[in-house]
Design an enzyme around this catalytic site. Structure first.
Site, PDB file in Angstrom:
ATOM      1  N   HIS A  78       0.862  -1.189   0.000  1.00  0.00           N
ATOM      2  CA  HIS A  78       0.000   0.000   0.000  1.00  0.00           C
ATOM      3  C   HIS A  78       0.893   1.231   0.000  1.00  0.00           C
ATOM      4  O   HIS A  78       1.936   1.243   0.636  1.00  0.00           O
ATOM      5  CB  HIS A  78      -0.889   0.014   1.249  1.00  0.00           C
ATOM      6  CG  HIS A  78      -2.064   0.915   1.121  1.00  0.00           C
ATOM      7  ND1 HIS A  78      -1.974   2.270   1.336  1.00  0.00           N
ATOM      8  CD2 HIS A  78      -3.338   0.673   0.753  1.00  0.00           C
ATOM      9  CE1 HIS A  78      -3.157   2.822   1.151  1.00  0.00           C
ATOM     10  NE2 HIS A  78      -4.008   1.877   0.780  1.00  0.00           N
ATOM     11  N   ASP A  86      -7.874  -5.434   0.191  1.00  0.00           N
ATOM     12  CA  ASP A  86      -8.341  -6.302  -0.899  1.00  0.00           C
ATOM     13  C   ASP A  86      -7.941  -7.757  -0.718  1.00  0.00           C
ATOM     14  O   ASP A  86      -8.387  -8.616  -1.475  1.00  0.00           O
ATOM     15  CB  ASP A  86      -7.777  -5.781  -2.233  1.00  0.00           C
ATOM     16  CG  ASP A  86      -8.350  -4.418  -2.568  1.00  0.00           C
ATOM     17  OD1 ASP A  86      -7.559  -3.470  -2.783  1.00  0.00           O
ATOM     18  OD2 ASP A  86      -9.584  -4.287  -2.532  1.00  0.00           O
TER      19      ASP A  86
HETATM   20  C1  SDX Z   1      -6.270   0.048  -2.767  1.00  0.00           C
HETATM   21  O1  SDX Z   1      -4.521   4.579  -2.026  1.00  0.00           O
HETATM   22  C2  SDX Z   1      -5.451   3.936  -1.339  1.00  0.00           C
HETATM   23  O2  SDX Z   1      -5.834   4.324  -0.253  1.00  0.00           O
HETATM   24  C3  SDX Z   1      -6.028   2.742  -2.057  1.00  0.00           C
HETATM   25  C4  SDX Z   1      -7.011   1.895  -1.272  1.00  0.00           C
HETATM   26  C5  SDX Z   1      -8.271   2.644  -0.958  1.00  0.00           C
HETATM   27  O3  SDX Z   1      -8.954   2.279  -0.003  1.00  0.00           O
HETATM   28  O4  SDX Z   1      -8.613   3.549  -1.756  1.00  0.00           O
HETATM   29  O5  SDX Z   1      -6.421   1.474  -0.037  1.00  0.00           O
HETATM   30  C6  SDX Z   1      -7.426   0.663  -2.048  1.00  0.00           C
HETATM   31  O6  SDX Z   1      -6.040   0.386  -3.887  1.00  0.00           O
HETATM   32  C7  SDX Z   1      -5.401  -0.942  -2.035  1.00  0.00           C
HETATM   33  C8  SDX Z   1      -4.169  -1.398  -2.907  1.00  0.00           C
HETATM   34  C9  SDX Z   1      -4.673  -2.509  -3.852  1.00  0.00           C
HETATM   35  N1  SDX Z   1      -3.579  -2.888  -4.836  1.00  0.00           N
HETATM   36  C10 SDX Z   1      -2.974  -4.038  -4.759  1.00  0.00           C
HETATM   37  O7  SDX Z   1      -3.107  -4.860  -3.845  1.00  0.00           O
HETATM   38  C11 SDX Z   1      -2.048  -4.311  -5.961  1.00  0.00           C
HETATM   39  C12 SDX Z   1      -0.708  -4.862  -5.449  1.00  0.00           C
HETATM   40  N2  SDX Z   1      -0.001  -3.796  -4.719  1.00  0.00           N
HETATM   41  C13 SDX Z   1       0.826  -2.929  -5.469  1.00  0.00           C
HETATM   42  O8  SDX Z   1       0.833  -2.899  -6.830  1.00  0.00           O
HETATM   43  C14 SDX Z   1       1.376  -1.737  -4.726  1.00  0.00           C
HETATM   44  O9  SDX Z   1       1.722  -2.143  -3.463  1.00  0.00           O
HETATM   45  C15 SDX Z   1       0.504  -0.505  -4.648  1.00  0.00           C
HETATM   46  C16 SDX Z   1       0.039  -0.074  -5.975  1.00  0.00           C
HETATM   47  C17 SDX Z   1      -0.688  -0.781  -3.778  1.00  0.00           C
HETATM   48  C18 SDX Z   1       1.321   0.611  -3.997  1.00  0.00           C
HETATM   49  O10 SDX Z   1       2.308   0.933  -4.889  1.00  0.00           O
HETATM   50  P1  SDX Z   1       3.430   2.040  -4.519  1.00  0.00           P
HETATM   51  O11 SDX Z   1       3.143   2.725  -3.246  1.00  0.00           O
HETATM   52  O12 SDX Z   1       3.637   2.896  -5.735  1.00  0.00           O
HETATM   53  O13 SDX Z   1       4.657   1.140  -4.210  1.00  0.00           O
HETATM   54  P2  SDX Z   1       5.696   0.686  -5.286  1.00  0.00           P
HETATM   55  O14 SDX Z   1       4.986   0.129  -6.469  1.00  0.00           O
HETATM   56  O15 SDX Z   1       6.658   1.809  -5.489  1.00  0.00           O
HETATM   57  O16 SDX Z   1       6.424  -0.527  -4.529  1.00  0.00           O
HETATM   58  C19 SDX Z   1       7.461  -0.294  -3.605  1.00  0.00           C
HETATM   59  C20 SDX Z   1       8.313  -1.568  -3.661  1.00  0.00           C
HETATM   60  C21 SDX Z   1       8.748  -1.941  -5.077  1.00  0.00           C
HETATM   61  O17 SDX Z   1       9.938  -2.710  -4.968  1.00  0.00           O
HETATM   62  P3  SDX Z   1      11.385  -1.937  -5.072  1.00  0.00           P
HETATM   63  O18 SDX Z   1      11.358  -1.131  -6.359  1.00  0.00           O
HETATM   64  O19 SDX Z   1      11.472  -1.058  -3.840  1.00  0.00           O
HETATM   65  O20 SDX Z   1      12.407  -3.055  -5.085  1.00  0.00           O
HETATM   66  O21 SDX Z   1       7.530  -2.693  -3.203  1.00  0.00           O
HETATM   67  C22 SDX Z   1       7.358  -3.618  -4.278  1.00  0.00           C
HETATM   68  C23 SDX Z   1       7.670  -2.878  -5.564  1.00  0.00           C
HETATM   69  O22 SDX Z   1       8.137  -3.773  -6.560  1.00  0.00           O
HETATM   70  N3  SDX Z   1       5.950  -4.051  -4.221  1.00  0.00           N
HETATM   71  C24 SDX Z   1       5.544  -5.313  -4.335  1.00  0.00           C
HETATM   72  C25 SDX Z   1       4.148  -5.256  -4.146  1.00  0.00           C
HETATM   73  N4  SDX Z   1       3.771  -4.003  -3.935  1.00  0.00           N
HETATM   74  C26 SDX Z   1       4.886  -3.247  -3.979  1.00  0.00           C
HETATM   75  N5  SDX Z   1       6.197  -6.462  -4.569  1.00  0.00           N
HETATM   76  C27 SDX Z   1       5.432  -7.587  -4.630  1.00  0.00           C
HETATM   77  N6  SDX Z   1       4.080  -7.605  -4.460  1.00  0.00           N
HETATM   78  C28 SDX Z   1       3.419  -6.480  -4.216  1.00  0.00           C
HETATM   79  N7  SDX Z   1       2.097  -6.497  -4.029  1.00  0.00           N
END
Ligand code: SDX
Length: 433
Positions: A311, A368
């Site tokens: 998140h 989720d």
């Molecule tokens: C919702 O914003 C809100 O409040 C949203 C929400 C709401 O109520 O409105 O809470 C609802 O959207 C919840 C999130 C649902 N999405 C998912 O579950 C999809 C999977 N999660 C991700 O794609 C990700 O974690 C996000 C999109 C939720 C957040 O992305 P960020 O903050 O831009 O983080 P990032 O992509 O920059 O990741 C940081 C690091 C990266 O690795 P490094 O580059 O540091 O090596 O964490 C890794 C990412 O590769 N990473 C993951 C991961 N999520 C982040 N690695 C594996 N699995 C994951 N799920």
């Protein structure tokens, strides 16, 4: 809304030897912010923050998230307490008005919402234009936007009365629209709302009642549905709420703004993650395959991510995931369902939250991760999950939209950019290229 943030200090930025003082502003809770509104005019420099990782887009008094502690407050009340003790409409009143209603206020609000739950009958023709196998989110996006063509007495968003009417209509009609999407998708006749049922009970009946037999709302399922609505209702300036605010900042039609938020929520990185998370858990299938998927999630060359994990704000377990986990057990217990996917989810959570890769990045289950399992147990097909998310979040969207329009400092949202395209060049006629 009254602006309450106060200046608590001054930040100094030096650019090419020249210093600029910028006010540091603070609200009642959370990190302070450097007010950069005057920066470009003073220094000729923009700030640059794609994805808005360090940018506050507004002052707000609706929802507060402490990502480090895994805390979520609606108007100062803990969401876990509200989910356990309150109801959807009571929390809707709280989000809109800022205070929990007394009995009289609640009775009036509930009656107003109840008496706006029916749709204009001509909305039906919009559904007939969809293929039966259209994704329900495409139907919701289209039909909630279409409502903008049916009401003209709530368009003048600068007038309190018109805004109140739009707020009540949208909160009242979104469950009826969402249920209609489901019925159209499964080829069953639509079911009209019944005024003697609760917000959640009415929705369940509009989804699962059929003309061929009586339908009784199961109180345990009704309570679970209500909790799920409360947990998904608002979440400060997430992508879809920011979309609604940006659309509303131009004075756009309220139903069109909600349609814009619905479109944004649909994405798998946002509200679409509940559908993606259940599909992922089903694909993993058994506990012994979890290590393979954990390895894929850590592999930078593999686009796979653990859906329902991570998140932008929470760097601890999302408090909504805790309630969803409890609710999942309650519903499966009530329905006598043993779902192997739940066992995979629990084991995946245990393994991943002890893996250095996830702990170091603050990646924990979000709202989720469990919702797909409980929604599936309630009888909803996977492609309806984000519709349910949008149904609940509509209350948050319209509360944030209303707060924005009442904010004396509100202006049309218009971000700038760092341009790296072609510099000025002369046009070359086709025969010279
Ligand atoms: C919702 O914003 C809100 O409040 C949203 C929400 C709401 O109520 O409105 O809470 C609802 O959207 C919840 C999130 C649902 N999405 C998912 O579950 C999809 C999977 N999660 C991700 O794609 C990700 O974690 C996000 C999109 C939720 C957040 O992305 P960020 O903050 O831009 O983080 P990032 O992509 O920059 O990741 C940081 C690091 C990266 O690795 P490094 O580059 O540091 O090596 O964490 C890794 C990412 O590769 N990473 C993951 C991961 N999520 C982040 N690695 C594996 N699995 C994951 N799920």
């Amino acid at each position: 809304m009254e602006n309450k943030i106060k200046q608590t200090g001054t930040a100094q930025i030096t650019i090419e030897g020249k210093s600029y003082d910028l006010p540091i502003m603070k609200g009642s809770m959370g990190a302070p912010g450097i007010d950069v509104r005057a920066l470009y005019k003073q220094s000729g420099h923009f700030t640059f923050d794609p994805g808005f990782t360090s940018t506050c887009s507004t002052e707000s008094q609706i929802t507060f998230i402490d990502g480090g502690e895994g805390q979520l407050l609606y108007r100062g009340y803990d969401v876990e307490k509200l989910a356990e003790e309150s109801t959807s409409l009571e929390v809707a009143y709280l989000l809109i008005h800022g205070e929990l209603p007394n009995a009289k206020e609640y009775e009036t609000f509930e009656s107003t919402i109840t008496n706006h739950t029916m749709l204009h009958d001509q909305i039906e023709s919009f559904f007939q234009g969809y293929r039966r196998d259209s994704h329900p989110m495409s139907m919701l996006c289209g039909t909630v936007g279409a409502l903008s063509g049916f009401y003209h007495d709530d368009q003048h968003t600068t007038e309190d009365e018109a805004r109140d009417l739009a707020i009540h209509r949208i909160i009242a009609k979104i469950p009826t629209l969402a249920a209609r999407c489901y019925k159209y998708r499964v080829g069953q006749p639509s079911v009209y709302p019944q005024n003697n049922l609760s917000y959640a009970g009415n929705f369940l009946r509009m989804c699962f009642a059929v003309p061929a037999e009586p339908y009784e709302v199961n109180p345990v399922i009704e309570r679970a549905m209500d909790k799920i609505f409360i947990l998904h209702m608002d979440h400060e300036q997430n992508a879809s709420t920011s979309t609604v605010r940006l659309a509303g900042s131009s004075g756009a039609n309220p139903y069109a703004c909600i349609a814009a938020g619905t479109a944004c929520l649909w994405g798998p990185s946002h509200g679409g993650a509940n559908e993606a998370a259940l599909n992922m858990l089903k694909e993993i299938g058994t506990v012994d395959r979890i290590p393979e998927y954990i390895a894929r999630a850590k592999d930078k060359t593999d686009p796979f991510r653990l859906m329902g994990f991570g998140h932008r704000v929470y760097k601890a377990t999302d408090p909504r995931a805790r309630v969803m986990r409890r609710t999942t057990h309650e519903v499966l217990g009530e329905l006598g369902i043993s779902n192997p996917v739940l066992e995979v989810a629990m084991e995946l959570e245990k393994i991943a939250t002890n893996e250095d890769y996830f702990v170091k990045r603050g990646l924990y289950p979000n709202v989720d991760f469990y919702s797909g399992i409980v929604l599936s147990a309630l009888g909803f097909p996977t492609d309806m999950f984000t519709v349910l998310f949008a149904l609940a979040r509509t209350t948050g969207w319209i509360s944030q939209w209303n707060e924005m329009l009442e904010d004396p400092s509100q202006r049309i949202g218009r971000p700038r950019q760092l341009y790296s395209g072609a510099e000025l060049r002369d046009f070359v006629p086709m025969d010279k290229r």
